[in-house]
Design an enzyme around this catalytic site. Structure first.
Site, PDB file in Angstrom:
ATOM      1  N   TYR A 157       0.855  -1.205   0.000  1.00 17.17           N
ATOM      2  CA  TYR A 157       0.000   0.000   0.000  1.00 17.17           C
ATOM      3  C   TYR A 157       0.884   1.245   0.000  1.00 17.17           C
ATOM      4  O   TYR A 157       0.662   2.176  -0.792  1.00 17.17           O
ATOM      5  CB  TYR A 157      -0.901  -0.029   1.232  1.00 17.17           C
ATOM      6  N   LYS A 215       1.074   4.342  -2.793  1.00 15.68           N
ATOM      7  CA  LYS A 215       0.851   5.762  -2.479  1.00 15.68           C
ATOM      8  C   LYS A 215       2.107   6.602  -2.748  1.00 15.68           C
ATOM      9  O   LYS A 215       1.994   7.762  -3.144  1.00 15.68           O
ATOM     10  CB  LYS A 215       0.385   5.925  -1.028  1.00 15.68           C
TER      11      LYS A 215
HETATM   12  N1  LIG Z   1      -9.104   4.698   6.043  1.00 12.86           N
HETATM   13  C1  LIG Z   1      -7.903   5.178   6.317  1.00 12.86           C
HETATM   14  O1  LIG Z   1      -7.382   5.032   7.444  1.00 12.86           O
HETATM   15  C2  LIG Z   1      -7.164   5.926   5.235  1.00 12.86           C
HETATM   16  C3  LIG Z   1      -6.009   6.623   5.592  1.00 12.86           C
HETATM   17  C4  LIG Z   1      -5.304   7.320   4.628  1.00 12.86           C
HETATM   18  C5  LIG Z   1      -5.746   7.325   3.322  1.00 12.86           C
HETATM   19  N2  LIG Z   1      -6.861   6.635   2.987  1.00 12.86           N
HETATM   20  C6  LIG Z   1      -7.273   6.650   1.564  1.00 12.86           C
HETATM   21  O2  LIG Z   1      -8.575   7.169   1.466  1.00 12.86           O
HETATM   22  C7  LIG Z   1      -9.237   6.626   0.315  1.00 12.86           C
HETATM   23  C8  LIG Z   1     -10.600   6.087   0.704  1.00 12.86           C
HETATM   24  O3  LIG Z   1     -10.428   5.096   1.706  1.00 12.86           O
HETATM   25  P1  LIG Z   1     -11.583   4.643   2.688  1.00 12.86           P
HETATM   26  O4  LIG Z   1     -10.968   4.424   4.015  1.00 12.86           O
HETATM   27  O5  LIG Z   1     -12.753   5.519   2.571  1.00 12.86           O
HETATM   28  O6  LIG Z   1     -11.901   3.191   2.086  1.00 12.86           O
HETATM   29  P2  LIG Z   1     -13.291   2.427   1.868  1.00 12.86           P
HETATM   30  O7  LIG Z   1     -14.257   2.804   2.916  1.00 12.86           O
HETATM   31  O8  LIG Z   1     -12.943   0.985   1.695  1.00 12.86           O
HETATM   32  O9  LIG Z   1     -13.808   3.035   0.484  1.00 12.86           O
HETATM   33  C9  LIG Z   1     -13.107   2.786  -0.693  1.00 12.86           C
HETATM   34  C10 LIG Z   1     -13.927   3.310  -1.843  1.00 12.86           C
HETATM   35  O10 LIG Z   1     -13.221   3.011  -3.070  1.00 12.86           O
HETATM   36  C11 LIG Z   1     -14.171   2.403  -3.962  1.00 12.86           C
HETATM   37  N3  LIG Z   1     -13.540   1.547  -4.951  1.00 12.86           N
HETATM   38  C12 LIG Z   1     -12.883   0.379  -4.764  1.00 12.86           C
HETATM   39  N4  LIG Z   1     -12.457  -0.092  -5.938  1.00 12.86           N
HETATM   40  C13 LIG Z   1     -12.870   0.782  -6.893  1.00 12.86           C
HETATM   41  C14 LIG Z   1     -12.728   0.856  -8.294  1.00 12.86           C
HETATM   42  N5  LIG Z   1     -12.092  -0.092  -8.987  1.00 12.86           N
HETATM   43  N6  LIG Z   1     -13.263   1.913  -8.955  1.00 12.86           N
HETATM   44  C15 LIG Z   1     -13.915   2.890  -8.262  1.00 12.86           C
HETATM   45  N7  LIG Z   1     -14.081   2.882  -6.938  1.00 12.86           N
HETATM   46  C16 LIG Z   1     -13.558   1.831  -6.263  1.00 12.86           C
HETATM   47  C17 LIG Z   1     -15.133   1.664  -3.060  1.00 12.86           C
HETATM   48  O11 LIG Z   1     -16.352   1.472  -3.735  1.00 12.86           O
HETATM   49  P3  LIG Z   1     -17.022   0.056  -4.069  1.00 12.86           P
HETATM   50  O12 LIG Z   1     -16.228  -1.027  -3.429  1.00 12.86           O
HETATM   51  O13 LIG Z   1     -18.408   0.237  -3.558  1.00 12.86           O
HETATM   52  O14 LIG Z   1     -16.981   0.027  -5.574  1.00 12.86           O
HETATM   53  C18 LIG Z   1     -15.291   2.656  -1.920  1.00 12.86           C
HETATM   54  O15 LIG Z   1     -16.248   3.626  -2.242  1.00 12.86           O
HETATM   55  C19 LIG Z   1      -8.294   5.561  -0.245  1.00 12.86           C
HETATM   56  O16 LIG Z   1      -7.556   6.109  -1.325  1.00 12.86           O
HETATM   57  C20 LIG Z   1      -7.370   5.272   0.926  1.00 12.86           C
HETATM   58  O17 LIG Z   1      -6.097   4.801   0.518  1.00 12.86           O
HETATM   59  C21 LIG Z   1      -7.595   5.934   3.901  1.00 12.86           C
END
Ligand SMILES: NC(=O)c1ccc[n+]([C@@H]2O[C@H](COP(=O)([O-])OP(=O)(O)OC[C@H]3O[C@@H](n4cnc5c(N)ncnc54)[C@H](OP(=O)(O)O)[C@@H]3O)[C@@H](O)[C@H]2O)c1
Length: 255
Positions: free
Chosen positions: A138, A142
């Site tokens: 991951y 990034k």
């Molecule tokens: N959570 C954390 O602690 C954290 C920290 C730093 C950065 N981030 C970043 O924040 C972003 C969102 O993370 P999150 O925590 O909100 O994760 P999440 O709740 O798992 O949501 C991920 C989203 O990405 C979508 N997705 C997955 N595969 C896809 C594809 N092929 N095309 C389009 N959409 C797709 C999913 O939609 P469906 O599966 O419904 O299609 C879902 O809406 C990510 O880039 C992650 O790396 C998260």
């Protein structure tokens, strides 16, 4: 008011962004792989968009019309040692987190360049600068995303297009709990798992993250990298000050 297209808006951070930006009166285009997953997400338009599928991306931008801001948020994570993580999983992660983000940027850039304005926003992570044990694939995706964003920022400013990278630490979206795991109790790296918690910063809420992004979109100044949350800011500062002749280990580690 801006027209803002968000990828991965079905849940977690993407959904929180759609809620906050709609509440502020922006014209949100919420997108997801399965458009029915967008039911209840406040948006002007809900559109199917899979960032890994070029035809889907092109269709989505044709449907969305002019877009002022792209928020490239869709992403996922994997928990596994780098020694044994299946390379197919690493490829899947890059296809989503890195190439997927570049694919949507490529789709929207021609209209922004021709118009002479626009903004590309990338949801990165502290792991865009810091490598964390057992989450290495991951982090790699990034780091690569941040290089792409920085390259885009240098290339596109000439055409009036701004680029921003947001770097949260942990966010309480449930996203990290959805990680695919390739590590069992017999794995020689398993004991390391108990120490990884120390690397995880105190989470910010989805609402706090969305507020930081929305405030930044409405501000005149456009900083390129934006750490989100005190813990993430402290981690990134420590990384910046650390000597380069040793790997940067962001938390105490007995390993
Ligand atoms: N959570 C954390 O602690 C954290 C920290 C730093 C950065 N981030 C970043 O924040 C972003 C969102 O993370 P999150 O925590 O909100 O994760 P999440 O709740 O798992 O949501 C991920 C989203 O990405 C979508 N997705 C997955 N595969 C896809 C594809 N092929 N095309 C389009 N959409 C797709 C999913 O939609 P469906 O599966 O419904 O299609 C879902 O809406 C990510 O880039 C992650 O790396 C998260």
């Amino acid at each position: 008011m801006s027209r803002i297209l968000i990828t991965g808006a079905s849940r977690g951070i993407g959904r929180g962004l759609a809620e906050e930006l709609s509440r502020r009166g922006h014209d949100v285009v919420a997108t997801a792989r399965d458009v029915s997953a967008l039911e209840g997400v406040p948006a002007e338009l809900r559109v199917q968009l899979d960032v890994t599928d070029p035809a889907s991306v092109n269709r989505a931008f044709a449907e969305a019309g002019p877009v002022d801001v792209l928020i490239s948020n869709a992403g996922a994570t994997v928990r596994a040692p780098l020694e044994t993580v299946p390379l197919t999983e690493v490829a899947r992660l890059f296809e989503l987190n890195t190439f997927g983000a570049l694919r949507v940027a490529q789709a929207v850039l021609p209209q922004m360049r021709e118009r002479g304005s626009g903004r590309l926003v990338f949801v990165s992570s502290v792991q865009g600068r810091i490598a964390m044990p057992l989450i290495g694939p991951y982090s790699a995706s990034k780091w690569a995303l941040e290089a792409i964003a920085e390259g885009l920022a240098i290339e596109t400013r000439h055409f009036g297009v701004d680029v921003q990278v947001f770097q949260p630490g942990a966010v309480s979206s449930g996203g990290s709990e959805r990680a695919s795991v390739f590590l069992d109790e017999d794995d020689p790296y398993f004991p390391l798992l108990g120490q990884v918690g120390g690397f995880r910063t105190t989470p910010v809420t989805v609402e706090e993250f969305a507020t930081v992004v929305a405030d930044a979109l409405e501000a005149d100044h456009v900083p390129f990298r934006v750490p989100v949350g005190e813990a993430a800011t402290a981690q990134l500062r420590a990384r910046k000050l650390a000597p380069e002749d040793a790997p940067f280990v962001a938390a105490p580690l007995d390993w």
